[in-house]
Design a protein around this motif. Structure first.
Motif, PDB file in Angstrom:
ATOM      1  N   THR A 163      42.073  44.361  35.068  1.00  0.00           N
ATOM      2  CA  THR A 163      40.174  44.372  34.286  1.00  0.00           C
ATOM      3  C   THR A 163      41.316  44.370  32.819  1.00  0.00           C
ATOM      4  O   THR A 163      40.110  43.971  31.789  1.00  0.00           O
ATOM      5  CB  THR A 163      40.113  45.530  34.709  1.00  0.00           C
ATOM      6  OG1 THR A 163      40.859  47.111  34.378  1.00  0.00           O
ATOM      7  CG2 THR A 163      39.270  45.621  36.664  1.00  0.00           C
TER       8      THR A 163
ATOM      9  N   ALA B 241      34.620  40.531  36.576  1.00  0.00           N
ATOM     10  CA  ALA B 241      34.080  42.037  37.187  1.00  0.00           C
ATOM     11  C   ALA B 241      35.862  42.003  37.761  1.00  0.00           C
ATOM     12  O   ALA B 241      36.731  43.133  38.234  1.00  0.00           O
ATOM     13  CB  ALA B 241      33.510  42.096  38.329  1.00  0.00           C
ATOM     14  N   ARG B 242      36.832  40.876  38.453  1.00  0.00           N
ATOM     15  CA  ARG B 242      38.192  40.666  38.339  1.00  0.00           C
ATOM     16  C   ARG B 242      38.394  41.613  39.958  1.00  0.00           C
ATOM     17  O   ARG B 242      39.563  41.604  39.892  1.00  0.00           O
ATOM     18  CB  ARG B 242      39.028  41.706  37.915  1.00  0.00           C
ATOM     19  CG  ARG B 242      39.056  41.189  35.484  1.00  0.00           C
ATOM     20  CD  ARG B 242      39.825  39.625  35.903  1.00  0.00           C
ATOM     21  NE  ARG B 242      41.130  39.824  36.375  1.00  0.00           N
ATOM     22  CZ  ARG B 242      41.992  38.652  35.457  1.00  0.00           C
ATOM     23  NH1 ARG B 242      41.532  38.008  34.558  1.00  0.00           N
ATOM     24  NH2 ARG B 242      43.096  39.188  35.456  1.00  0.00           N
TER      25      ARG B 242
ATOM     26  N   GLY C  68      38.865  46.754  39.762  1.00  0.00           N
ATOM     27  CA  GLY C  68      39.492  45.208  39.428  1.00  0.00           C
ATOM     28  C   GLY C  68      41.139  45.538  39.384  1.00  0.00           C
ATOM     29  O   GLY C  68      41.619  46.169  39.560  1.00  0.00           O
TER      30      GLY C  68
ATOM     31  N   ALA D  81      39.553  40.765  31.780  1.00  0.00           N
ATOM     32  CA  ALA D  81      38.018  40.445  31.479  1.00  0.00           C
ATOM     33  C   ALA D  81      37.540  40.466  30.789  1.00  0.00           C
ATOM     34  O   ALA D  81      38.110  40.547  29.191  1.00  0.00           O
ATOM     35  CB  ALA D  81      37.514  41.814  32.312  1.00  0.00           C
TER      36      ALA D  81
ATOM     37  N   THR E 283      41.123  35.776  41.480  1.00  0.00           N
ATOM     38  CA  THR E 283      40.504  36.960  42.613  1.00  0.00           C
ATOM     39  C   THR E 283      41.044  36.089  43.714  1.00  0.00           C
ATOM     40  O   THR E 283      40.592  36.666  45.098  1.00  0.00           O
ATOM     41  CB  THR E 283      39.146  37.453  42.160  1.00  0.00           C
ATOM     42  OG1 THR E 283      38.303  36.449  42.287  1.00  0.00           O
ATOM     43  CG2 THR E 283      38.768  38.244  41.178  1.00  0.00           C
TER      44      THR E 283
END
Length: 547
Positions: A476, A462-463, A473, A479, A409
Motif C-alpha cells: 500500500t 485500495a490495492r 492491501g 497506492a 491486484t
C-alpha cells in the motif's frame, strides 16, 4: 411619419431580440450535477453548456440556465459527472476478437478449458480453427504450464490456438503445429517453443514463437470485423470510456480503422499506436501522422520483452522460481538502431517493458537519443518491475510511466514467487513512478484485464482485489490518491497522447466528452467502487450509452 416610425422599428427590435436569443442558443445544458472538471485546480461545478460538440460554458445551475437556451436539457439530479474516461493502454481489436472466441478468463483447470472448447465446437461444428484466450495456470491447482496432450485427445482434426491471459504465451494442439509445419522445438529469437524430454514441442509457445502458428489463423472479413469492433465499443461505452489508446496495431488494422472512421462507423476516440519492429520502422516513418476527429496515429509501439506470468519478462537476475532471466524480443543493438531512427522523426515512442532489465535497457536507450524529452513525451508501457537505481530516469529523461493498476491486484498472488521478497518492492510501484514524473497514464490493458476503468481505479487506490484481499492491501505504500487516479484516467491519459488541450477535462472549448455515474467515486466506500454503474456516456455532446 411619426406614427409609421414605431411600425418600422418593430422588425428591427424583434431582429435584435432574435439575434440575442440565437447567440445564447446551445445544443445541451446539463445542470443540478456534481461535476468534477479535473481542471488544474480540480474544481467542482454544477452545470455546463454544450454546442457543436464542445463545452462552451461551465458554472452554477442558475448561471448556465439564465444565460443559455438549449435544444435539450438534462437534470442530473445531483449525480456525479466526470470527464469521459480515457484508457491509456488497451487492445480494441483483441477485445473484439475475444468476444467472438472462447473466453477462458477465470477458468480453474485445464479440464474446464476443455469443456468450454467442447461446448464451442458443438455450437460451431464447421470451424476449422478454434481460438480463445484468458487462461492462467497460476489460478489452477496444478500451476505447471499445460501441454497439447488433452487438446489432441478431444480435438484431433480441429486446430486449436489458446492465448494465455497476458497474450504472451499460447497453447496449441498438434493439428495447429502441423498446419504451421512446426515439428521440432527449434530456437526462436525472442521466443520459446517449449519441448518435452525428447525435444518435441509440448504445444506451449511463448512470445515470438506464437507467430509461427498465429499467422496461419484466417483473418476476419471486413464486415464481421466491424461488427465485432462495434460490439466491443458498446461494452466500452457501458462503463464510461470515451477514449482509448490502441496499444499496437498492424498496418492492415490501421487501414481498417481509417476506413471505418471515415464512414462514421465507429464513435469511440482511438489513439492508435503502430506496432513497430526494427525491420519495418522506415515504412511507418514515411507515412507520417494521421489525424482526424476520432482517430489519431502518431506513435510507434515497440515490444522489449514478454510477461512475468509466462516468465518471458527480461530480468537483471534469474527468476526467483526458475533458472531463467527471460529474454528480450530483439537484440539491444536492434533497439538502439530503431530508437535512433525514431528520435530523428516526429513520432512518439512507447515501449512495452515488464522486467527490470528490459526497463533499464529502454530507459537508457531513450536517454541516449532524446534531445527534448519533455516535448517528445515518450512512454514506457507497464513499467512493471523497476530496479531501485532506475526510477529516477523517468524524471531525468522525462519519460511517461503508462501503467495498469489492475495488474498489481491480478499478479499479487504469485508475483513474489517470480521475483523474490526484495525485487518485488520495485514492482507495481505506481506512487514512486508518480513521484518521479509527476503524472501517470492509467489504463487496463484490456482484454488482459477487464475493461471497466473503475476496477483499475479501485486497484490503484485500495490495492486489493474484488473480494478485498489482502487485508490491508498489497504494498500500500504505492497506492495513489483518488484525485491522482481520476487524473490518470482523464487529463493525464490525454496528456500522454498529446490531447490535453482537446479533452481529458471539462473546460470551455474542449470536446464535450463526459460520463454520469450513479455514485461518486471520490467519496464512495472503497468496497463499493467496483459496484458503481455508468448511467450515461457522452462523446462530443452525443449520448452513446444510457441506462
Amino acid at each position: 411619419m411619426k406614427k409609421l416610425l414605431p411600425i418600422l422599428l418593430c422588425p428591427i427590435v424583434w431582429l435584435l431580440i432574435l439575434q440575442c436569443t440565437t447567440n445564447k442558443e446551445v445544443d445541451l445544458i446539463v445542470y443540478n450535477a456534481n461535476i468534477y472538471t479535473v481542471d488544474s485546480s480540480f474544481s467542482q461545478v454544477q452545470a455546463f453548456a454544450v454546442k457543436n460538440g464542445v463545452f462552451v460554458d461551465i458554472g452554477t445551475t442558475q448561471e448556465i440556465r439564465d444565460k443559455y437556451i438549449a435544444k435539450e436539457e438534462f437534470d442530473a439530479e445531483g449525480k456525479p459527472i466526470y470527464p469521459g474516461f480515457y484508457d491509456a493502454h488497451a487492445h480494441f481489436f483483441m477485445l473484439a476478437e475475444l468476444l467472438e472466441q472462447v473466453d477462458l478468463n477465470g477458468t480453474r483447470s485445464l479440464g474446464e478449458v476443455i469443456e468450454k472448447l467442447k461446448a464451442y465446437q458443438k455450437a460451431y461444428p464447421d470451424k476449422k480453427w478454434i481460438t480463445g484466450g484468458g487462461w492462467d495456470q497460476n489460478l489452477w491447482e496444478d500451476k505447471t504450464f499445460p501441454t497439447k496432450d488433452s487438446l489432441d485427445k478431444y480435438f484431433p482434426e480441429t486446430a486449436i490456438f489458446l492465448s494465455r491471459v497476458d497474450y504472451h504465451a499460447a497453447l496449441v494442439n498438434s493439428k495447429a503445429l502441423e498446419i504451421a509445419h512446426v515439428d521440432s522445438a527449434h530456437v526462436v529469437e525472442g521466443g520459446l517453443i517449449a519441448a518435452d524430454s525428447i525435444g518435441m514441442p509440448t504445444g506451449l509457445l511463448i512470445d515470438n514463437a506464437m507467430q509461427l502458428v498465429s499467422q496461419h489463423i484466417p483473418d476476419p472479413e471486413e464486415r464481421p470485423l466491424l461488427l465485432g469492433l462495434r460490439r466491443a465499443q458498446d461494452s466500452l461505452f457501458s462503463v464510461g470510456l470515451t477514449s482509448i489508446v490502441d496499444a499496437g496495431l498492424t498496418l492492415e488494422q490501421l487501414e481498417y480503422l481509417k476506413k471505418f472512421y471515415q464512414q462514421d462507423s465507429l464513435k469511440i476516440r482511438d489513439y492508435a499506436m503502430i506496432a513497430g519492429n526494427p525491420n519495418s520502422i522506415e515504412k511507418y516513418i514515411k507515412e507520417g501522422f494521421y489525424e482526424s476527429d476520432r482517430l489519431s496515429i502518431r506513435s510507434v509501439k515497440l515490444m522489449a520483452d514478454g510477461a512475468l506470468g509466462s516468465r518471458g519478462a527480461c530480468l537483471l537476475d534469474h527468476y526467483h522460481d526458475a533458472p531463467t532471466r527471460g529474454f528480450l524480443l530483439h537484440s539491444p543493438q536492434e533497439f538502439d538502431q530503431v530508437i535512433k531512427k525514431l528520435a530523428n522523426s516526429d513520432f512518439q515512442v512507447n515501449t512495452h517493458a515488464i522486467g527490470d532489465s528490459a526497463n533499464r535497457l529502454m530507459l537508457d536507450t531513450y536517454g541516449k537519443y532524446l534531445k527534448n524529452g519533455k516535448k517528445r513525451r515518450w512512454r514506457i508501457e507497464h513499467a512493471q518491475v523497476i530496479a531501485p537505481a532506475d526510477f529516477s530516469k523517468f524524471a531525468q529523461f522525462h519519460i511517461i510511466p503508462s501503467v495498469q493498476p489492475s495488474h498489481a491486484t491480478s499478479d499479487m498472488y504469485w508475483a513474489e514467487e517470480r521475483l523474490g521478497p526484495t525485487r518485488i518492492k520495485g514492482a507495481y510501484a505506481y506512487k514512486e513512478l508518480l513521484k518521479q514524473y509527476g503524472k501517470l497514464a492509467l489504463g487496463s490493458d484490456f482484454p488482459v484485464e477487464h475493461f471497466n476503468p473503475l476496477y483499475g481505479f479501485h486497484a490503484a487506490v485500495a490495492r486489493v482485489d474484488k473480494t478485498g484481499f489482502p487485508n490491508g492491501g498489497f504494498q500500500t505504500e504505492n497506492a495513489i490518491t483518488r484525485e491522482d487516479a481520476l487524473r490518470g484516467m482523464t487529463i493525464w491519459a490525454a496528456f500522454a497522447s498529446f490531447q490535453e488541450k482537446k479533452r481529458g477535462s471539462i473546460e470551455r472549448g474542449k470536446d464535450a466528452d463526459f460520463v454520469v455515474l450513479d455514485n461518486d467515486i471520490m467519496t464512495a466506500e472503497l468496497p463499493d467502487l467496483r459496484l458503481i454503474k455508468t448511467l450515461r456516456t457522452v462523446i462530443g455532446g452525443e449520448t452513446v450509452f444510457h441506462r
